[in-house]
Design an enzyme around this catalytic site. Structure first.
Site, PDB file in Angstrom:
ATOM      1  N   HIS A 111      -7.373   1.639   0.026  1.00 59.74           N
ATOM      2  CA  HIS A 111      -7.903   2.889   0.548  1.00 59.74           C
ATOM      3  C   HIS A 111      -9.298   2.985   1.168  1.00 59.74           C
ATOM      4  CE1 HIS A 111      -5.171   5.074  -2.595  1.00 59.74           C
ATOM      5  NE2 HIS A 111      -4.941   5.711  -1.313  1.00 59.74           N
ATOM      6  N   CYS A 120     -10.961   7.702  -7.946  1.00 58.29           N
ATOM      7  CA  CYS A 120      -9.432   8.154  -7.821  1.00 58.29           C
ATOM      8  C   CYS A 120      -9.156   8.913  -9.088  1.00 58.29           C
ATOM      9  CB  CYS A 120      -8.475   7.007  -7.654  1.00 58.29           C
ATOM     10  SG  CYS A 120      -8.832   5.480  -8.332  1.00 58.29           S
TER      11      CYS A 120
HETATM   12  C1  CIR Z   1      -1.487   3.505  -5.953  1.00 55.83           C
HETATM   13  O1  CIR Z   1      -1.376   2.541  -5.404  1.00 55.83           O
HETATM   14  O2  CIR Z   1      -1.426   4.466  -5.348  1.00 55.83           O
HETATM   15  C2  CIR Z   1      -2.348   3.387  -7.138  1.00 55.83           C
HETATM   16  N1  CIR Z   1      -1.870   2.370  -8.171  1.00 55.83           N
HETATM   17  C3  CIR Z   1      -3.568   3.533  -7.080  1.00 55.83           C
HETATM   18  C4  CIR Z   1      -4.338   4.625  -6.474  1.00 55.83           C
HETATM   19  C5  CIR Z   1      -5.826   4.473  -6.296  1.00 55.83           C
HETATM   20  N2  CIR Z   1      -6.457   5.516  -5.619  1.00 55.83           N
HETATM   21  C6  CIR Z   1      -7.481   5.476  -4.869  1.00 55.83           C
HETATM   22  O3  CIR Z   1      -8.190   4.573  -4.747  1.00 55.83           O
HETATM   23  N3  CIR Z   1      -7.997   6.563  -4.600  1.00 55.83           N
END
Ligand code: CIR
Length: 265
Positions: free
Chosen positions: A167, A254
Site C-alpha cells: 500500500h 492499518c
Molecule cells: C492484506 O494483504 O490485505 C493484509 N494481509 C494486510 C493489510 C495491511 N493494510 C495496510 O497496510 N493498510
C-alpha cells in the site's frame, strides 16, 4: 479542515483466530495468534495513552484480514466512506464497519461505482488526500473517491505506489500538518512537493508506516535510527511491536480507523 493528526476516537477490530490465514505476498510464516492478540492489545493501550477512546469490534472469523480496518473505510471530518477493498477475500469487510461508523458520523457513504480502493492507499493530510494506485486500488476507485472528497474541502492527489510494497502508506506516514515521513524510494517520485519530508534511515523503510496521534508518534519496534531521528526533531515516540502483523504485510496504520469528533457531533 482541521489538523490531520488530532483524534478523539478510534475504531479497531480484534483479530480472530483466522488471522493466521491473512493474505501475504509470498509464502512467509503464519503469524502466531496469541502473540498477535497480545500485540494488538498493546497497540490499543498505546492509542488510549495518546488520548483517544477506542471502540473495539468483535472478531470476524470469516474475514482473516478484518483486523486491518483501515483498508475498508475512510474517515473525513463528519463523513465516513466505506471503501471497496481490492482483494476479493476482503471485499465484504466494508459493510461490517457500517453500523459502528454510523453511530459516530453524520453520514456514512459507500464509494460510488465499481472501482476498488483500499484505505491503506490513502494518506490524509490537513489539505490533501493522497491516493496511490496499487494492486488493490485502481483508477476507477480513485476517480470515485475524487468525486466524494471534492465536496469535503480536500484536493485529491493521485500518486503511484512503488511496486515492491502493498500500500501507499506502507512507505509513508504523516508527522504533522506540513511534514511526512517517507522511504527514499517514495520521496524520489516527487509526490510530496510542498511538504517537509523526513526520509526513513537506510534499512528502516518498514518504519515508514508510522502514525501520529495527538502528541505522539507511534512507530513499530526495532527501528532504532528512526526513533533517534524523530526524537531529535522533537517528536515523542512510542514503540509498538508489530512482528506478527508484519508477517502478513501489515503495520501500524492499518489496525485502526482514527477520527476526531467535535463536541457538537
Ligand atoms: C492484506 O494483504 O490485505 C493484509 N494481509 C494486510 C493489510 C495491511 N493494510 C495496510 O497496510 N493498510
Amino acid at each position: 479542515v482541521s489538523s490531520a493528526f488530532q483524534f478523539t476516537h478510534v475504531i479497531a477490530r480484534q483479530p480472530g483466530r483466522s488471522v493466521v490465514d491473512g493474505l501475504r505476498d509470498g509464502a512467509g510464516a503464519d503469524p502466531d495468534y496469541a502473540l498477535f492478540l497480545h500485540q494488538h492489545e498493546l497497540y490499543l493501550d498505546a492509542l488510549r495513552h495518546c488520548g483517544v477512546t477506542v471502540t473495539l469490534l468483535e472478531p470476524l472469523e470469516d474475514f482473516p484480514d478484518s483486523v486491518f480496518v483501515e483498508d475498508a473505510a475512510l474517515c473525513l471530518a463528519d463523513t465516513a466512506i466505506l471503501t471497496r477493498p481490492g482483494a476479493a477475500s476482503r471485499f465484504a469487510e466494508a459493510a461490517t464497519l457500517k453500523s459502528a461508523l454510523a453511530s459516530h458520523f453524520r453520514s456514512v457513504l459507500e464509494l460510488p461505482g465499481t472501482g476498488h480502493l483500499d484505505g491503506g492507499d490513502v494518506l490524509l493530510t490537513q489539505r490533501d488526500v493522497f491516493v496511490g494506485l496499487s494492486e488493490r486500488t485502481d483508477q476507477a476507485g480513485v476517480d470515485a473517491l475524487k468525486a466524494v472528497v471534492g465536496g469535503c474541502g480536500y484536493e485529491l492527489r493521485q500518486v503511484r505506489t512503488p511496486s515492491d510494497i502493498l500500500h501507499f502508506k506502507s512507505a509513508c506516514g504523516l508527522l504533522d500538518d506540513t511534514t511526512v515521513f517517507s522511504t527514499q524510494a517514495l520521496a524520489d517520485t516527487g509526490c510530496f512537493a510542498n511538504y517537509d519530508v523526513i526520509i526513513a534511515p537506510p534499512g528502516e523503510g518498514a518504519a515508514a508506516n508510522l502514525i501520529r496521534v495527538n502528541d505522539y508518534v507511534l512507530i513499530s519496534a526495532g527501528f532504532a535510527r528512526t526513533r533517534i531521528e524523530l526524537e531529535a526533531r522533537g517528536y515523542r515516540v512510542l514503540e509498538i511491536d508489530t512482528s506478527e502483523a508484519a508477517k502478513i504485510d501489515a503495520g501500524l496504520s492499518c489496525m485502526s480507523l482514527r477520527y476526531a469528533l467535535s463536541a457538537t457531533s
